[in-house]
Scaffold this motif. Structure first.
Motif, short mmCIF file in Angstrom:
data_model
loop_
_atom_site.label_atom_id
_atom_site.label_comp_id
_atom_site.label_asym_id
_atom_site.label_seq_id
_atom_site.Cartn_x
_atom_site.Cartn_y
_atom_site.Cartn_z
N TYR A 192 -69.75 3.84 56.56
CA TYR A 192 -69.07 4.74 57.49
C TYR A 192 -68.32 5.87 56.80
O TYR A 192 -68.35 7.01 57.26
CB TYR A 192 -68.10 3.93 58.36
N ASP A 193 -67.64 5.58 55.71
CA ASP A 193 -66.76 6.58 55.10
C ASP A 193 -67.14 6.93 53.67
O ASP A 193 -66.34 7.46 52.93
CB ASP A 193 -65.31 6.04 55.08
N ARG A 194 -68.34 6.62 53.26
CA ARG A 194 -68.73 6.93 51.89
C ARG A 194 -70.23 7.18 51.83
O ARG A 194 -70.99 6.83 52.75
CB ARG A 194 -68.36 5.79 50.95
N GLU A 195 -70.65 7.77 50.73
CA GLU A 195 -72.06 8.03 50.51
C GLU A 195 -72.79 6.71 50.24
O GLU A 195 -72.20 5.76 49.76
CB GLU A 195 -72.25 8.97 49.31
N PRO A 196 -74.09 6.66 50.56
CA PRO A 196 -74.84 5.44 50.26
C PRO A 196 -74.89 5.16 48.77
O PRO A 196 -74.92 6.07 47.94
CB PRO A 196 -76.24 5.74 50.81
N ILE A 197 -74.87 3.89 48.44
CA ILE A 197 -74.91 3.45 47.05
C ILE A 197 -76.21 2.67 46.84
O ILE A 197 -76.49 1.71 47.57
CB ILE A 197 -73.69 2.58 46.71
N GLY A 198 -77.01 3.11 45.88
CA GLY A 198 -78.30 2.49 45.66
C GLY A 198 -78.20 1.07 45.14
O GLY A 198 -77.17 0.65 44.60
N ALA A 199 -79.29 0.34 45.28
CA ALA A 199 -79.33 -1.04 44.80
C ALA A 199 -79.43 -1.08 43.29
O ALA A 199 -80.03 -0.21 42.66
CB ALA A 199 -80.53 -1.76 45.43
N MET A 200 -78.85 -2.11 42.70
CA MET A 200 -78.93 -2.29 41.26
C MET A 200 -80.37 -2.57 40.82
O MET A 200 -80.75 -2.24 39.68
CB MET A 200 -78.04 -3.46 40.82
N GLN A 201 -81.17 -3.15 41.67
CA GLN A 201 -82.52 -3.53 41.28
C GLN A 201 -83.32 -2.34 40.78
O GLN A 201 -84.14 -2.49 39.85
CB GLN A 201 -83.23 -4.18 42.48
N GLY A 202 -83.08 -1.16 41.35
CA GLY A 202 -83.81 0.01 40.90
C GLY A 202 -83.50 0.43 39.48
O GLY A 202 -84.28 1.15 38.85
N LEU A 203 -82.36 -0.05 38.93
CA LEU A 203 -81.97 0.30 37.57
C LEU A 203 -82.58 -0.64 36.54
O LEU A 203 -82.76 -0.25 35.37
CB LEU A 203 -80.44 0.25 37.44
N ALA A 204 -82.88 -1.88 36.95
CA ALA A 204 -83.39 -2.87 35.99
C ALA A 204 -84.25 -3.89 36.73
O ALA A 204 -83.84 -5.04 36.94
CB ALA A 204 -82.24 -3.57 35.27
N PRO A 205 -85.47 -3.51 37.12
CA PRO A 205 -86.30 -4.39 37.95
C PRO A 205 -86.61 -5.74 37.34
O PRO A 205 -86.82 -6.72 38.07
CB PRO A 205 -87.59 -3.56 38.14
N GLU A 206 -86.65 -5.83 36.00
CA GLU A 206 -86.98 -7.11 35.37
C GLU A 206 -85.76 -7.98 35.12
O GLU A 206 -85.89 -9.10 34.61
CB GLU A 206 -87.74 -6.87 34.07
N ARG A 207 -84.57 -7.46 35.44
CA ARG A 207 -83.35 -8.23 35.25
C ARG A 207 -82.62 -8.51 36.56
O ARG A 207 -81.58 -9.16 36.56
CB ARG A 207 -82.40 -7.50 34.29
N VAL A 208 -83.14 -8.00 37.67
CA VAL A 208 -82.47 -8.15 38.96
C VAL A 208 -83.47 -8.70 39.99
O VAL A 208 -84.57 -8.16 40.14
CB VAL A 208 -81.89 -6.82 39.47
N ALA A 209 -83.08 -9.76 40.68
CA ALA A 209 -83.80 -10.25 41.85
C ALA A 209 -83.02 -9.79 43.08
O ALA A 209 -81.85 -10.15 43.25
CB ALA A 209 -83.92 -11.77 41.82
N TYR A 210 -83.64 -8.98 43.91
CA TYR A 210 -82.97 -8.35 45.06
C TYR A 210 -83.27 -9.16 46.32
O TYR A 210 -84.42 -9.55 46.57
CB TYR A 210 -83.48 -6.93 45.19
N ALA A 211 -82.25 -9.39 47.13
CA ALA A 211 -82.41 -10.15 48.38
C ALA A 211 -81.90 -9.33 49.56
O ALA A 211 -80.80 -8.78 49.50
CB ALA A 211 -81.66 -11.47 48.29
N GLY A 212 -82.69 -9.26 50.61
CA GLY A 212 -82.28 -8.59 51.84
C GLY A 212 -82.69 -9.41 53.05
O GLY A 212 -83.48 -10.35 52.95
N THR A 213 -82.15 -9.05 54.20
CA THR A 213 -82.40 -9.83 55.41
C THR A 213 -82.23 -8.95 56.65
O THR A 213 -81.49 -7.96 56.62
CB THR A 213 -81.43 -11.03 55.49
N ALA A 214 -82.90 -9.36 57.73
CA ALA A 214 -82.74 -8.68 59.01
C ALA A 214 -81.63 -9.29 59.85
O ALA A 214 -81.42 -8.86 60.99
CB ALA A 214 -84.07 -8.73 59.79
N SER A 215 -80.91 -10.27 59.31
CA SER A 215 -79.93 -10.99 60.12
C SER A 215 -78.79 -10.09 60.59
O SER A 215 -78.31 -10.24 61.72
CB SER A 215 -79.36 -12.16 59.31
N LYS A 216 -78.30 -9.18 59.74
CA LYS A 216 -77.20 -8.30 60.15
C LYS A 216 -77.70 -7.05 60.85
O LYS A 216 -76.99 -6.45 61.66
CB LYS A 216 -76.37 -7.89 58.93
N THR A 217 -78.93 -6.62 60.54
CA THR A 217 -79.42 -5.37 61.09
C THR A 217 -80.11 -5.53 62.43
O THR A 217 -80.04 -4.63 63.28
CB THR A 217 -80.41 -4.72 60.10
#
Length: 473
Positions: free
Chosen positions: A292-317
């Motif tokens: 609401y009050d700030r610019e979007p912040i990208g996911a860490m996974q895009g910075l280090a794909p082989e060191r980050v496992a990214y999890a998302g869900t439709a539960s809140k959206t």
């Protein structure tokens, strides 16, 4: 004669749980305790096992036990006493002549009339018409062969649609080949921790405070969970270094429950730590779409794909009942995770996956989020404004995104007293204490507002102000 009491630190309590059943564990625990009280097997004033001890004894997360106890306190079967222990309420025991005569001791049966429980989006706004159009297209156009068993990664259509969406909106580095569809974050995280434990990982670091569900899952998988403090700029990486962890779970975009945003410097330090130690970062991106009050912040996974496992869900959206989640995995985790998913349930519903894929690909997901952001922002603004007006010494933090607000309590108020006084007025507010991992920090309240109306928020904070005033008297 003084009444004999059981040891409040003991974890023993005979309750049968069906872990393969459809009823949530906290409801099974509630029912088991409730029936033992009704049958007179738990006598009046019996001191219940401590939540942490009972959780360990039953192999549950502490949050499941806390939720069950809170519900039974709300219904009048249990009573929270000074000193941090919980007893069987005399009035709940058959044949008891005890009566509750004042508002300070009266227990109110049933759910709160206004409930600020976290993790509840406004499901009344689910885009039924758009979803139905996608359902019809899927039923009309899907070839019969698509209804057979899938591989463990899920429908390629949904993986492609979500890779495109997440790369565009969250700055990930996703391809359909390194994505996996799961039944929400609960299943995805459970399978991931099991696979990591089998691969030799030993210790999971979690943010302190944080949602405690994953700690019990980690223990069941054979991982030790340790807490690492959360600072204003995110996880304390120096403390993470000292923890000896080889995997860490972070909510980088909007820390739960403090609302802290992980800074660029902290992100870089986390990735450097994971690279140097050959460790893994699990990024739970649970509500990043709502800002609401700030610019979007990208996911860490895009910075280090082989060191980050990214999890998302439709539960809140969209709605938690859809049970749709996704993982973006390092290449080496794709095959063992797909195998674990297939063994676990033979794959998520293909019709739901294809419907969501169509819904996302046609831009309906974007349109729904654009419609919901101003709605949630208006509720957030009203909640913060009401707190400032009616209970100004409850200081809110982490308000720039998400569907919850945390407020710290001043020294003269405790979570137990405020939540009980609010509950007596028909308002459900929830303390921060269950979310602390190591030593409990300051008392606070977590307000979820996603499922409430504007009138609910206004009336709820008015009643909370009355509760606070009563506690102070």
């Amino acid at each position: 004669m003084s009444r004999s009491r059981t040891n409040s630190g003991a974890g023993e309590l005979l309750v049968e749980l069906r872990r393969d059943g459809s009823v949530p564990l906290h409801q099974q625990l509630e029912s088991g305790i409730r029936e033992r009280i009704r049958q007179g097997l738990l006598r009046a004033d019996t001191v219940m096992p401590a939540t942490r001890a009972l959780a360990a004894d039953l192999g549950l997360s502490r949050g499941v036990v806390v939720e069950a106890y809170q519900q039974l306190v709300a219904e009048g079967y249990l009573v929270s006493r000074a000193g941090g222990y919980t007893q069987v309420a005399p009035a709940a025991v058959p044949g008891s002549t005890a009566k509750l005569t004042t508002i300070a001791t009266q227990q109110i049966v049933g759910p709160p009339r206004i409930d600020f429980r976290y993790s509840r989006p406004d499901v009344t706004q689910f885009p039924r018409a758009a979803w139905l159009r996608s359902v019809r297209r899927v039923l009309n156009e899907t070839p019969h062969r698509a209804l057979a068993y899938l591989d463990g990664q899920g429908a390629i259509e949904l993986r492609e649609a979500m890779a495109d969406y997440l790369n565009r909106v969250r700055g990930t580095s996703a391809q359909a080949e390194n994505m996996l569809v799961c039944n929400g974050f609960a299943q995805g995280s459970r399978l991931l921790l099991q696979v990591l434990a089998a691969a030799g990982y030993k210790r999971l670091a979690v943010e302190d405070p944080s949602d405690d569900e994953l700690r019990g899952v980690a223990a069941a998988a054979g991982l030790e969970a340790v807490g690492v403090p959360v600072l204003e700029a995110g996880l304390d990486v120096e403390a993470l270094e000292r923890s000896g962890a080889d995997v860490v779970l972070v909510t980088a975009a909007h820390q739960f429950p403090t609302g802290a945003v992980t800074s660029a410097a902290t992100r870089a330090a986390l990735i450097e730590w994971a690279t140097r130690r050959e460790a893994l970062i699990i990024e739970d991106d649970y509500d990043a779409e709502y800002r609401y009050d700030r610019e979007p912040i990208g996911a860490m996974q895009g910075l280090a794909p082989e060191r980050v496992a990214y999890a998302g869900t439709a539960s809140k959206t969209l709605a938690p009942g859809l049970r749709l989640g996704w993982l973006i995995l390092p290449e080496w985790l794709v095959e063992p995770m797909a195998a674990a998913k297939f063994v676990d349930d033979r794959g998520s519903s293909v019709l739901d996956q294809l419907t969501f894929a169509d819904f996302v690909a046609r831009g309906e997901f974007d349109r729904h989020l654009r419609r919901m952001r101003p709605r949630y922002r208006a509720l957030r603004d009203l909640l913060v404004g009401q707190l400032a007006s009616r209970v100004p010494d409850l200081r809110p933090v982490g308000v720039s995104a998400g569907l919850h607000v945390l407020t710290w309590l001043p020294p003269d108020l405790t979570e137990r007293d405020v939540t009980q006084a609010a509950r007596e007025r028909g308002v459900g507010v929830y303390g921060l204490r269950p979310y602390w991992v190591q030593n409990p920090g300051p008392d606070g309240l977590v307000f979820g507002y996603g499922s409430l109306t504007a009138s609910d928020v206004a009336e709820g904070i008015d009643l909370l102000a009355d509760a606070v005033a009563a506690v102070r008297k």
